[in-house]
Design an enzyme around this catalytic site. Structure first.
Site, PDB file in Angstrom:
ATOM      1  N   GLU A 230       0.794  -1.225   0.000  1.00 20.25           N
ATOM      2  CA  GLU A 230       0.000   0.000   0.000  1.00 20.25           C
ATOM      3  C   GLU A 230       0.830   1.281   0.000  1.00 20.25           C
ATOM      4  O   GLU A 230       0.359   2.312  -0.459  1.00 20.25           O
ATOM      5  CB  GLU A 230      -0.941   0.017   1.211  1.00 20.25           C
ATOM      6  CG  GLU A 230      -2.072  -1.004   1.136  1.00 20.25           C
ATOM      7  CD  GLU A 230      -3.100  -0.663   0.051  1.00 20.25           C
ATOM      8  OE1 GLU A 230      -3.324   0.534  -0.195  1.00 20.25           O
ATOM      9  OE2 GLU A 230      -3.648  -1.602  -0.560  1.00 20.25           O
ATOM     10  N   SER A 510     -47.753 -28.278  39.091  1.00 22.86           N
ATOM     11  CA  SER A 510     -47.251 -29.204  40.115  1.00 22.86           C
ATOM     12  C   SER A 510     -45.820 -28.931  40.541  1.00 22.86           C
ATOM     13  O   SER A 510     -45.319 -29.591  41.452  1.00 22.86           O
ATOM     14  CB  SER A 510     -47.358 -30.634  39.613  1.00 22.86           C
ATOM     15  OG  SER A 510     -48.624 -30.850  39.042  1.00 22.86           O
TER      16      SER A 510
END
Lengths: 813, 191
Positions: A230, A510
Site C-alpha cells: 500500500e 405441580s
C-alpha cells in the site's frame, strides 16, 4: 504518548498554549506566528492562487500593497483553516478513537485428569475455536493432533481474571469419554484451559466491530506486507509521497486504466478517520493537508497502529468489520498473530475493496487478488522464493461462518446484559472494549437448543391438528454454584425476540408441590406420613367451594407422602397444604428464592403462582444445593480493554433450609424419576445417576413443566403456547422430553447427597406407623429425621392391609 | 436406516399410538416416544466411580429394585477433593492464603469448586479465606456449606467440623455477636 510529550484527553483548545513546537492550533488563529507559515503555505498552493507569475515590477508597485494585504488575508484564512483541521486531527487521534464493543466470552473449557469429556464435545469445542487438525510431532499454537485416543493441543492462551493463561503444549488420553494422563508442557496433575469462545458483543449504534491490536502484537509479516503493497515509502515520506504518486501515475498511464492509487497509508487513515468518501478536489486537498499534519504530530508507528485498527475489511450483516484484529477472527477464526503468509496476503488484498474481493462471495476474484499481493510481497523481499511458492499454492482457507455472531445465543446475551446493566452504563458496555467472561457452556447450550428444536417439532407432528404454535424455553445451571450454563428463550433461538426463559410468567402447576412437601417436612411430617387422596371440598375466602381433582380423575385413598409426591396426586397435596397452612408454603417458596411475595392461598399447593423458567430455576437451585440459596449468575468477571480486572462476581451462598429436610425431600423427588411421573427418564439415562425432579402441569394443560437435577446440573424446561391456549401436553409428555434429551447428552455426575447426621434410613409400615423388618410387604424404606422415627418396631405382618395406591396401576398426574 | 426400521418395529409392538385415536397421553410406556435424533440411540450414560467429586468414591449400593439407597459411609481428607487438578488448586490456594494473597486464594478455591463442586475441603478453605478478608457473612455461609457436605464418622471429618465451627465463631465475634460466637465455640468443642 505523542511525539510532543503531552496527552490531551478531551479539550485540546485548553492545552494549546502548552505546545512548544509544531504547527499552531488555536494559537495560530491569531496570525503572524512565524511557525505557522510552513504549513499554511500548503493549502494555499493546493487550493487557489497565492502565486505570482513573472509580473511587471510596476504592476507590483501599483498593486503590491493590495496584493500584500490580500495575501495576508489568504494566509490568515489558510491558517485558520489549518488550525481547524489540526484541532480536528488531534482531538480524534488522541481522545478515544473508537467505540469498542464489549466482547462476551463463554466459559473456558477446562481440561484435567478425570474430567468427563465426550469425544463429540471435544471435537466440537476445538472446531468452535478453529483449532486446526494437523499432522505433526508437536502441534503449533492453535493446532492439534490426534493419534487414536491421544490428543495433543497447542493451546492459545488468553487473559484471565488472575492474569494471563499462557499457551501450553497439552497432551492427554481420552479414554471412553474421560480425560487421563494429562500433561501440560510435560507436567502432570495440572489443569489447562482452552481460550473461551467469543460468543457475542454489545455493539454501538453504528455497528462498527473492532478487536483492537497493539503494534507490538502484530507480526512483522503483516506490517511489512501492508507497507509493501500500500505504501512503500511509508517510513520515509512526510505524509504524502510524491514518489508514490509518480509511480501510480506511471502504472496507470502505462496500463491505460486506474490500477494503483497514490495515497499513502497516512492519507488513507485521514480519509477513513475524518472525511467523507466523496471524491472531489477540495476533499483531496483537505486530505493532503491533514495527512501532513498527522505525520508531523505523530510517530510512524502510532499512525500505522491506528491504520491497522481503523481500516474497513468486511461486512457481517449489519455489522461492519473494522481493523485487522477483527478481520482475522471474522475470516479465519484465529487471532492475527497466528496468521500465515497467505492469510495475511488475503487480508491485505481486501484493503482495496472488501466487498469486491469478499472471499466468501467471490472466492476466485479473492484468490487472484491474494496471489497478486503475495507476488508483491515476494518482489519487495517480504517473502523469499520458498515461502512464496508454499503460500501461493494454499487454498483460501476462509472459515464458513464467523466464530462469533451476535445472534448465536441471543437469550443468554439478553441475560448477561441484564446482569451487567446493574453495574455498568449502557454507553460503557458499547464503547469501552470491556471483556466479559460468562458462565455459558456452549456445548450444554447447543444440546438444549437441539432438544427444544427436535422435541417441539416431533410433538407437533405426532399431535397433528391438536397441537400447533407450541413454544418452549429452558434454563440449565451448574447446580452447586448457581452458574447459568445454558438458556433458550423460544424455538427460534437464533433470533432475538421474546425471551420466554426470563419473561414468560406462567402458572407453575405441580412444580409447586416440592415446596408444599418441604413445608410439611419442616412441620414434622415424614415421607411415611399417610395422606388422604380423597375428593375434598374447601370453602374459599369468597365463599366458593373448591374441589380439586386428580389428573386421572380418580382418588387413591391413603397414600404415603413419598408416593403422593412421586405420582403428583393433587387431592393428597391439597389436603397436606391445608394441614400445613398456605402461609407456610408461601414462606418456603420465598426462602427457596421466589422473586416476589407469594399470595398464601390454598390453590398455591397446585401452582397457582406465575413464575418464569428462570425464577423456577432459582427456586429449585436451592433444593439442588442442599438448602443453600445462590443467586443465579451468568457473569464471572469483567476485564477492561487492557486485560486488567475490573470486577468479579463471587460465589455466595446462604443457608435457607436444614440439610436434613432437603435430604429427605430429595429422596422423594428421586422417586418421581425412579417410579413416578417422570420415569420415562430411565429409558434415556441410567437410574444409577439417581436423578431427582418434578413434573408440572398447570390447569387445563396450558403449561407443561419439568425441573430436575443431577449431582452437577439443574435443568428447568417449560412448554406451552404464547396465547396461553390449552395443549394436549402434561409435564411428562412435553417439557420432560426436552429435559431427557438434553441431560442424556451432558456429562452428568450422580446425585449422591451427604447423609446428615440427624437422618437415618428406616423401614416403616406407613399404615401402622411402626418400624418393620426390611422388605416387609407394604413397608417402605425412607430417610427420616431421627426424632420422627416411630419408636415401635414389629416384624413382618403378612396379613396386613394393602394400600389402595399399591393396587392396580398408578396413574401419574 | 436401521433406526428407522427399529422405530417401525417398536411402533408395531406398542400398537403405534399415533395411528389410533389414543394420542400419547401421560407417559406410561412412551409408545410414541420421539425417535432419538440424528439416527441413533441416545448415548446411554453410566456413572463411573469418583464422578461426584466429593473427595471420596462412594461404593454405590446399586439396589435400584429397592426404593432406598443408603450412601455408604465415606472418608474425608482435608487435602483431597477427589479431582487431582482441584487438589492442586487447593494446595496453591492455601499457599496464596499463607502469603496473604486472599483474592488469589479465593479465586483458586472457586475454580476448584467448579471441578469438584461437592468437596467440603474447598468450601472450608474458602470460608477461612473469606474470614481473613473480613467478609464475615460469607465466611459463615461457606463454613455452613462445608458442614453440610462433611460426612459423618471419621476423625478427619470431625477435625474439619471443629475448624468450620471455629470459623463461624470468629466471624460472629467479628460481627459483634458474642452469644452466637459462644454457641459456635461450644459446637466446635462438641466434635
Amino acid at each position: 504518548m505523542t511525539k510532543w510529550g503531552f496527552k490531551p484527553v478531551s479539550q485540546p483548545n485548553k492545552r494549546a498554549p502548552v505546545r512548544r513546537r509544531g504547527p499552531k492550533k488555536k494559537a495560530a488563529a491569531k496570525p503572524k506566528a512565524a511557525g505557522a507559515k510552513k504549513s499554511v503555505r500548503k493549502p494555499a498552493a493546493k487550493g487557489k492562487g497565492g502565486k505570482g507569475g513573472g509580473k511587471i515590477r510596476s504592476f507590483l508597485r501599483r498593486w503590491g500593497g493590495l496584493l500584500f494585504k490580500l495575501g495576508l488575508i489568504g494566509l490568515v484564512l489558510g491558517a485558520v483553516g489549518v488550525a481547524y483541521l489540526d484541532a480536528k486531527i488531534t482531538r480524534h487521534f488522541e481522545g478515544k478513537r473508537w467505540a469498542i464493543p464489549a466482547k462476551v466470552f463463554a466459559r473456558p473449557l477446562e481440561i484435567y485428569d478425570g474430567l468427563k469429556l465426550p469425544e463429540a464435545q471435544l471435537s466440537w469445542e476445538l472446531s468452535l475455536l478453529n483449532y486446526r487438525l494437523v499432522n505433526a510431532k508437536q502441534p503449533e499454537t492453535g493446532a492439534y493432533t490426534r493419534n487414536g485416543a491421544v490428543f495433543q493441543i497447542g493451546t492459545r492462551g488468553f487473559d484471565t481474571w488472575e492474569g494471563a493463561e499462557k499457551p501450553h503444549q497439552v497432551r492427554f488420553v481420552l479414554d471412553h469419554g474421560r480425560v487421563e494422563s494429562l500433561t501440560s508442557d510435560g507436567k502432570t496433575g495440572a489443569s489447562v484451559r482452552l481460550e473461551p469462545a467469543l460468543v457475542g458483543g454489545i455493539y454501538p449504534a453504528h455497528n462498527e466491530d473492532r478487536v483492537l491490536v497493539k503494534l507490538d502484537q502484530v507480526p512483522k509479516l503483516v506490517t511489512n506486507a501492508l507497507i509493501a503493497v500500500e505504501d512503500r515509502d511509508f517510513y520515509s515520506h512526510f505524509g504524502l509521497s510524491p514518489r508514490g504518486i509518480g509511480r501510480a501515475l506511471f502504472t496507470n498511464v502505462a496500463s491505460g486504466s486506474v490500477r494503483q492509487g497514490g495515497s499513502t497509508l497516512t492519507q488513507q487513515l485521514v480519509k477513513n478517520f475524518y472525511l467523507s468518501s466523496e471524491r472531489s478536489l477540495v476533499r483531496k486537498g483537505t486530505e493532503a493537508v491533514m495527512a501532513v499534519l498527522l505525520d508531523a504530530h505523530y510517530s510512524k508507528d502510532e499512525i500505522l497502529e491506528a491504520y491497522l485498527n481503523e481500516v474497513y475489511l468486511g461486512q457481517a450483516g449489519k455489522r461492519g468489520i473494522y481493523g485487522f484484529g477483527s478481520a482475522s477472527l471474522f475470516y479465519f477464526g484465529q487471532p492475527l498473530r497466528e496468521l500465515k503468509a497467505e492469510q495475511v496476503a488475503l487480508l491485505i488484498g481486501l484493503v482495496k475493496g472488501p466487498s469486491w474481493y469478499d472471499p466468501r462471495r467471490h472466492p476466485e476474484r479473492s484468490l487472484d487478488r491474494r496471489n497478486q499481493v503475495l507476488r508483491t510481497m515476494l518482489e519487495q523481499g517480504v517473502l523469499n522464493d520458498a515461502e512464496y511458492d508454499f503460500a501461493v499454492k494454499k487454498p483460501l482457507g476462509v472459515i464458513k461462518k464467523p466464530l462469533y455472531d451476535d445472534a448465536r445465543y441471543p437469550a443468554f446475551l439478553d441475560l448477561i446484559k441484564r446482569q451487567l446493566k446493574q453495574d455498568y452504563q449502557d454507553e460503557d458496555l458499547r464503547s469501552e472494549g470491556l471483556r466479559v467472561f460468562t458462565t455459558l457452556d456452549p456445548w450444554a447450550q447447543e444440546q438444549l437448543e437441539k432438544a427444544v428444536e427436535q422435541q417441539t417439532s416431533q410433538l407437533e407432528k405426532s399431535f397433528g391438528k391438536r397441537l400447533d404454535n407450541l413454544e418452549a424455553a429452558g434454563v440449565i445451571t451448574a447446580s452447586n454454584t448457581g452458574e447459568v450454563v445454558a438458556m433458550v428463550g423460544g424455538r427460534s433461538f437464533r433470533y432475538e425476540g421474546f425471551n420466554r426463559a426470563l419473561d414468560a410468567m406462567r402458572p407453575i402447576g405441580s412444580l409447586a408441590k416440592p415446596p408444599v412437601y418441604l413445608a410439611a417436612l419442616e412441620q414434622g411430617f415424614t415421607l411415611a406420613s399417610i395422606l388422604q387422596d380423597e375428593p375434598l371440598q374447601h370453602k374459599l375466602a369468597d365463599g366458593k367451594i373448591w374441589s380439586p381433582e386428580n389428573y386421572d380423575k380418580q382418588s387413591h385413598g391413603e397414600v404415603p407422602l413419598v408416593n403422593a409426591l412421586a405420582n403428583s396426586y393433587n387431592q393428597a397435596t391439597v389436603s397436606l397444604a391445608l394441614q400445613v397452612g398456605p402461609a407456610k408454603v408461601a414462606d418456603v417458596m420465598k426462602r427457596l428464592g421466589a422473586p416476589r411475595p407469594i399470595d398464601p392461598v390454598p390453590a398455591l399447593a397446585l401452582g397457582s403462582v406465575d413464575l418464569s423458567p428462570f425464577e423456577v430455576a432459582q427456586m429449585y437451585q436451592t433444593i439442588a444445593s442442599e438448602g443453600f440459596n445462590t443467586h443465579l449468575r451468568s457473569v464471572r468477571s469483567v476485564l477492561n480493554a487492557d486485560g486488567e480486572p475490573l470486577q468479579r462476581y463471587d460465589l455466595e451462598v446462604q443457608q435457607r433450609f436444614a440439610p436434613a429436610d432437603i435430604y429427605v425431600l430429595t429422596h422423594a423427588m428421586q422417586e418421581v424419576i425412579r417410579s413416578g411421573t417422570a420415569r420415562s427418564t430411565n429409558s434415556f439415562i441410567t437410574p444409577d445417576y439417581h436423578l431427582a425432579g418434578k413434573t408440572g402441569t398447570s390447569n387445563d394443560q396450558r403449561d407443561s413443566w419439568f425441573a430436575g437435577f443431577s449431582g452437577n446440573y439443574l435443568g428447568v424446561v417449560w412448554m406451552g403456547r404464547d396465547d396461553n391456549e390449552k395443549t394436549p401436553l402434561t409435564g411428562a409428555s412435553g417439557a420432560l422430553r426436552v429435559w431427557n434429551q438434553t441431560f442424556s447428552r451432558l456429562a452428568l455426575q450422580p446425585l449422591e447427597l451427604n447423609q446428615p447426621a440427624d437422618v437415618e434410613w428406616v423401614w416403616v409400615d406407613p399404615l401402622q406407623q411402626v418400624q418393620t423388618d426390611a422388605e416387609c410387604p407394604g413397608s417402605i424404606e425412607v430417610p427420616m429425621r431421627i426424632e420422627s422415627i416411630p419408636e415401635q418396631t414389629i416384624p413382618c405382618n403378612p396379613g396386613g392391609r394393602v394400600f389402595n395406591w399399591f393396587r392396580g396401576l398408578v396413574n401419574p398426574e | 436406516m436401521r433406526s428407522g426400521i427399529l422405530i417401525v418395529l417398536m411402533c408395531g409392538l406398542a400398537g403405534c399410538a399415533t395411528q389410533s385415536s389414543t394420542v400419547l397421553e401421560p407417559v406410561e410406556q412412551q409408545p410414541g416416544w420421539p425417535a432419538p435424533a440424528e439416527g441413533g440411540r441416545y448415548p446411554s450414560q453410566s456413572p463411573t466411580p469418583g464422578d461426584s467429586g466429593t473427595g471420596y468414591s462412594a461404593p454405590r449400593t446399586g439396589s435400584t429394585s429397592s426404593t432406598a439407597r443408603r450412601p455408604a459411609t465415606v472418608a474425608y481428607s482435608p487435602s483431597s477433593t477427589g479431582v487431582t487438578a482441584a487438589d492442586a488448586l487447593l494446595r496453591e490456594g492455601n499457599a496464596l492464603h499463607q502469603r496473604g494473597e486472599y483474592g488469589g486464594a479465593a479465586n483458586n478455591f472457586e475454580r476448584g469448586i467448579r471441578m469438584a463442586p461437592r468437596s467440603p475441603a474447598l468450601y472450608l478453605a474458602l470460608a477461612k479465606t473469606r474470614l481473613a478478608m473480613g467478609d464475615n457473612t460469607n465466611a459463615i455461609q461457606m463454613a455452613n456449606r462445608a458442614l453440610s457436605l462433611l460426612p459423618s464418622g471419621s476423625w478427619a471429618a470431625d477435625d474439619a467440623r471443629t475448624e468450620a465451627w471455629n470459623v463461624i465463631a470468629n466471624a460472629r465475634e467479628a460481627q459483634g455477636d458474642r452469644t452466637g460466637a459462644a454457641a459456635a465455640r461450644q459446637k466446635a468443642k462438641g466434635w
